[in-house]
Motif scaffolding. Structure first.
Motif, PDB file in Angstrom:
ATOM      1  N   HIS A  41       0.695  -1.155  -0.245  1.00 49.72           N
ATOM      2  CA  HIS A  41       0.145   0.369  -0.072  1.00 49.72           C
ATOM      3  C   HIS A  41       0.985   1.280   0.187  1.00 49.72           C
ATOM      4  O   HIS A  41       1.907   1.072   1.357  1.00 49.72           O
ATOM      5  N   LEU A  53      -3.654  12.267  -6.197  1.00 48.40           N
ATOM      6  CA  LEU A  53      -4.379  11.399  -7.013  1.00 48.40           C
ATOM      7  C   LEU A  53      -4.306  11.603  -8.632  1.00 48.40           C
ATOM      8  O   LEU A  53      -5.307  10.733  -9.562  1.00 48.40           O
ATOM      9  N   VAL A  58       0.441   8.857 -10.089  1.00 49.87           N
ATOM     10  CA  VAL A  58      -0.045   6.985  -9.597  1.00 49.87           C
ATOM     11  C   VAL A  58       0.285   6.013 -10.337  1.00 49.87           C
ATOM     12  O   VAL A  58       1.078   5.132 -10.054  1.00 49.87           O
ATOM     13  N   GLY A  75      -1.743  -1.018  -3.857  1.00 49.73           N
ATOM     14  CA  GLY A  75      -2.596  -0.690  -3.348  1.00 49.73           C
ATOM     15  C   GLY A  75      -2.061   0.814  -3.550  1.00 49.73           C
ATOM     16  O   GLY A  75      -1.056   1.081  -3.211  1.00 49.73           O
ATOM     17  N   VAL A  76      -3.101   1.945  -3.303  1.00 49.28           N
ATOM     18  CA  VAL A  76      -3.532   3.432  -3.307  1.00 49.28           C
ATOM     19  C   VAL A  76      -4.078   3.851  -2.731  1.00 49.28           C
ATOM     20  O   VAL A  76      -4.941   3.248  -2.817  1.00 49.28           O
ATOM     21  N   THR A  77      -3.550   4.725  -1.894  1.00 50.46           N
ATOM     22  CA  THR A  77      -5.238   5.379  -1.044  1.00 50.46           C
ATOM     23  C   THR A  77      -5.551   6.524  -2.205  1.00 50.46           C
ATOM     24  O   THR A  77      -6.045   7.058  -3.349  1.00 50.46           O
ATOM     25  N   THR A  78      -6.575   6.671  -1.845  1.00 50.37           N
ATOM     26  CA  THR A  78      -8.368   8.023  -1.850  1.00 50.37           C
ATOM     27  C   THR A  78      -8.671   8.749  -0.602  1.00 50.37           C
ATOM     28  O   THR A  78      -9.101   9.007  -1.211  1.00 50.37           O
ATOM     29  N   ALA A 103      -7.773  -0.420  -4.152  1.00 53.83           N
ATOM     30  CA  ALA A 103      -6.976   1.389  -3.416  1.00 53.83           C
ATOM     31  C   ALA A 103      -8.107   1.205  -2.758  1.00 53.83           C
ATOM     32  O   ALA A 103      -9.096   0.755  -2.031  1.00 53.83           O
ATOM     33  N   LEU A 119     -14.554   2.843  -8.223  1.00 57.01           N
ATOM     34  CA  LEU A 119     -13.149   2.059  -8.830  1.00 57.01           C
ATOM     35  C   LEU A 119     -13.325   0.499  -8.724  1.00 57.01           C
ATOM     36  O   LEU A 119     -12.840   0.045 -10.034  1.00 57.01           O
TER      37      LEU A 119
END
Length: 241
Positions: A41, A53, A58, A75-78, A103, A119
């Motif tokens: 993450h 974002l 990204v 995975g990434v943050t939102t 995410a 998503l």
């Protein structure tokens, strides 16, 4: 499953060795996976080191990490701190040119359901962030698509150990009906006690410089790999008792 959270919304003022650039994230991911991390993450950063974002950031972060650790989910943050207006977050997700494997969506934030829907439209797995001390759990359970998430991130915001352990028990009780896997984690002084609690309950866990800057003995963590190594040792101990 042990996830490493490489950087979070922290900055270099908090942690001088925080991985920020795509190259730094890639190197940190490679070392963390070698130490035993199974999932990643991360928070893409702009040129000023702030969470973003924006599609190019990204893509750069996800591509760099995937090249460093092929086959490991990324995975990434939102998070709303990256873009306050939920309509902006939805729009940004819809124009991502490189798609992460998953995410996180924080269910106490305005627009969570709309971000999650964007998503799902793009085939990106959702980590449903459920913060303790918020109405997030019920808001998530009321969402008609709640069964479609990849996992629950049960995020304990209390940092005193006794408070955190109590909050974790309460939050797990609220989430008792969910079908998705639960990843339980804490932050700062509560990170290690909550990790041990998660391990004793056979839940997924995470560790990394986003959550904590110190090893279990209180010494500063030199990098994410050291935190993952310590987490692996804690998991082995928990599973052997």
């Amino acid at each position: 499953m042990l996830q490493v959270c490489l950087n979070g919304a922290r900055s270099r003022t908090e942690c001088s060795h925080l991985p920020v650039t795509p190259g730094e994230l890639a190197a940190a991911a490679r070392e963390a996976v070698a130490a035993g991390a199974e999932d990643i993450h991360l928070h893409p950063k702009d040129r000023d080191g702030q969470d973003t974002l924006e599609a190019a950031a990204v893509a750069a972060a996800v591509n760099a990490v995937r090249a460093a650790v092929p086959g490991v989910p990324v995975g990434v943050t939102t998070g709303a701190w990256a873009a306050a207006d939920p309509r902006t977050r939805v729009a940004q997700v819809r124009i991502w040119t490189v798609l992460p494997d998953h995410a996180s969506v924080n269910w106490h934030e305005d627009g969570a359901a709309e971000v999650a829907a964007a998503l799902l439209e793009r085939g990106i797995g959702i980590e449903a962030g459920i913060y303790s001390g918020t109405p997030a759990a019920q808001r998530f359970l009321d969402w008609p698509e709640s069964r479609r998430v990849l996992r629950i991130l049960a995020e304990i915001t209390e940092t005193a150990e006794e408070d955190a352990v109590r909050a974790a028990a309460d939050l797990l009780g609220e989430l008792g009906a969910v079908a998705a896997p639960i990843l339980l984690h804490g932050e700062d002084a509560a990170a290690w006690p909550v990790l041990r609690l998660a391990a004793s309950n056979r839940l997924d866990v995470r560790i990394g410089l986003e959550d904590v800057l110190h090893l279990p003995d209180g010494s500063p963590a030199p990098d994410n790999a050291a935190l993952v190594t310590a987490a692996r040792a804690a998991l082995r101990h928990s599973h052997s008792t």
